[in-house]
Motif scaffolding. Structure first.
Motif, short mmCIF file in Angstrom:
data_model
loop_
_atom_site.label_atom_id
_atom_site.label_comp_id
_atom_site.label_asym_id
_atom_site.label_seq_id
_atom_site.Cartn_x
_atom_site.Cartn_y
_atom_site.Cartn_z
N MET A 23 14.06 3.96 -4.71
CA MET A 23 12.76 3.37 -4.97
C MET A 23 11.78 4.42 -5.49
SD MET A 23 9.94 1.82 -2.36
CE MET A 23 9.44 3.50 -1.99
N SER A 24 11.78 5.61 -4.88
CA SER A 24 10.87 6.67 -5.31
C SER A 24 11.17 7.10 -6.74
CB SER A 24 10.97 7.86 -4.36
OG SER A 24 10.56 7.52 -3.05
N LEU A 79 9.24 6.55 -12.78
CA LEU A 79 9.51 6.21 -14.17
C LEU A 79 8.60 5.12 -14.72
CD1 LEU A 79 13.43 6.17 -14.08
CD2 LEU A 79 11.98 7.95 -15.04
N ALA A 80 8.03 4.30 -13.85
CA ALA A 80 7.23 3.16 -14.33
C ALA A 80 6.13 2.84 -13.33
CB ALA A 80 8.13 1.94 -14.54
N MET A 116 0.82 -1.20 0.00
CA MET A 116 0.00 0.00 0.00
C MET A 116 0.87 1.26 0.00
SD MET A 116 -3.17 -0.99 2.53
CE MET A 116 -4.08 0.45 2.00
N ALA A 117 1.97 1.22 0.76
CA ALA A 117 2.88 2.36 0.79
C ALA A 117 3.54 2.58 -0.57
CB ALA A 117 3.96 2.15 1.86
N PHE A 118 3.95 1.48 -1.24
CA PHE A 118 4.59 1.59 -2.54
C PHE A 118 3.64 2.21 -3.57
CE2 PHE A 118 7.39 -2.29 -1.46
CZ PHE A 118 8.27 -1.47 -0.77
N ARG A 159 11.30 14.86 -1.52
CA ARG A 159 10.23 15.36 -0.66
C ARG A 159 9.41 14.21 -0.08
NH1 ARG A 159 6.43 19.20 -3.70
NH2 ARG A 159 8.32 20.48 -3.79
N ILE A 160 9.19 13.17 -0.87
CA ILE A 160 8.43 12.02 -0.41
C ILE A 160 9.14 11.35 0.76
CG2 ILE A 160 7.58 9.72 -1.04
CD1 ILE A 160 7.23 10.77 -3.90
N VAL A 161 10.44 11.13 0.61
CA VAL A 161 11.20 10.47 1.67
C VAL A 161 11.32 11.36 2.90
CG1 VAL A 161 13.38 9.34 2.25
CG2 VAL A 161 12.47 9.15 -0.06
N PHE A 162 11.46 12.68 2.68
CA PHE A 162 11.57 13.60 3.81
C PHE A 162 10.33 13.54 4.68
CE2 PHE A 162 10.28 17.77 5.47
CZ PHE A 162 11.30 17.99 6.39
N TYR A 163 9.15 13.58 4.08
CA TYR A 163 7.92 13.56 4.88
C TYR A 163 7.72 12.21 5.55
CZ TYR A 163 6.18 18.17 3.72
OH TYR A 163 6.02 19.53 3.63
#
Length: 307
Positions: free
Chosen positions: A241-242, A247-248, A179-181, A195-199
């Motif tokens: 990963m982000s 990209l896909a 679900m997180a992915f 920004r995704i990883v920071f939050y």
């Protein structure tokens, strides 16, 4: 969940005409991410001998905040402004719950078995991506998920020990990770990976400090070294990963995460003398087939991929 749909449309339109080199880059980035994540598992396995699970989870997130200090100084506070705070929060909560389960599994099980449970998340990704992002589920994705599931069962060995509380925690963490992915995939339509990883680190730190507070003690330098290393490896892995999911589609490249199980088997042999048996080798083979089904060689550019 309905609020996610509008942001999935640009991704779907991009997928229909996605360059093959983007898919290759996504697979390569996910492979690097899985490698770094398996190294993080080694650090956590050693740390868990003396450090409690709640503290390990806290340090994993807290250390991540320091990684972003140079970015904060270079780009300023404006870089971290977002209109997707609710989605960042959802991704952080489910990811943090998955982290608690995964780290507990690493402490209680063989490293390779713990990785099997956690990286079985690609089994759930196509379904979740279809439900929440309306991504097209192709036959190749379903076949890859089936081969991956069979591989997981071979490695985990479906005996009486498979369905105990540890296995339930491991599979539960896998579902939450999926679900997180998929949420990361939705966020990458408007948010940069950093920004995704920071939050995730910020919200995860604020939540995980609560249970850790009651268990706080002084730590040895060796323990701090393992905790800091795990945090650094985990966050760099998250960035890779982000970028891959930007990209896909998550459903298409998600099974590449299975390769972390192979890496975990190597570390298990090198550090704990864990040797795979015939069943595990068969499972590894099936997992590799799942990865190959996601490679550009098996990608079919078809009009049915368009929304």
């Amino acid at each position: 969940s309905a609020r996610i749909h509008p942001y999935s449309s640009p991704g779907l339109m991009m997928t229909a005409s996605m360059p093959q080199n983007d898919l290759s880059k996504a697979i390569g980035l996910l492979t690097i991410s899985a490698f770094l994540f398996s190294l993080m598992g080694v650090c956590i396995r050693y740390a868990s001998h003396t450090v409690d699970n709640a503290t390990i989870v806290f340090f994993r997130n807290f250390i991540g905040l320091f990684i972003f200090l140079p970015l904060l100084f270079n780009k300023g506070l404006g870089f971290f402004k977002t209109r997707r705070l609710w989605m960042h929060t959802w991704r952080s909560v489910v990811g943090l719950l998955a982290m608690y389960g995964f780290f507990y599994a690493i402490a209680q099980l063989k490293l390779s078995n713990a990785m099997v449970f956690t990286y079985s998340s690609p089994i759930f990704i196509p379904l979740i991506a279809w439900l929440f992002l309306k991504e097209k589920v192709s036959a190749a994705m379903l076949i890859a998920a089936l081969f991956g599931l069979m591989g997981v069962l071979c490695v985990a060995k479906p005996d009486a020990g498979l369905f105990n509380h540890l296995s339930i925690i491991g599979l539960g963490a896998s579902f939450l990770a999926a679900m997180a992915f998929v949420t990361v995939r939705a966020l990458t339509q408007t948010e940069p990976p950093e920004r995704i990883v920071f939050y995730f680190c910020l919200i995860g730190t604020l939540i995980s400090v609560i249970p850790m507070f009651w268990l706080w003690r002084s730590y040895q330098w060796s323990e701090l070294g393992l905790l800091i290393s795990a945090g650094v490896l985990a966050n760099i892995s998250q960035i890779f990963m982000s970028r891959a999911y930007s990209l896909a589609p998550a459903g298409q490249v998600g099974p590449v995460n299975y390769i972390a199980i192979i890496f975990a088997g190597i570390w298990g042999f090198l550090f704990w003398q864990e040797l795979p048996d015939l069943s595990s080798l068969l499972g590894f083979g099936l997992i590799l087939i799942a990865i190959l089904l996601c490679s550009p060689l098996f990608k079919k550019a078809s009009p049915t991929q368009a929304p």
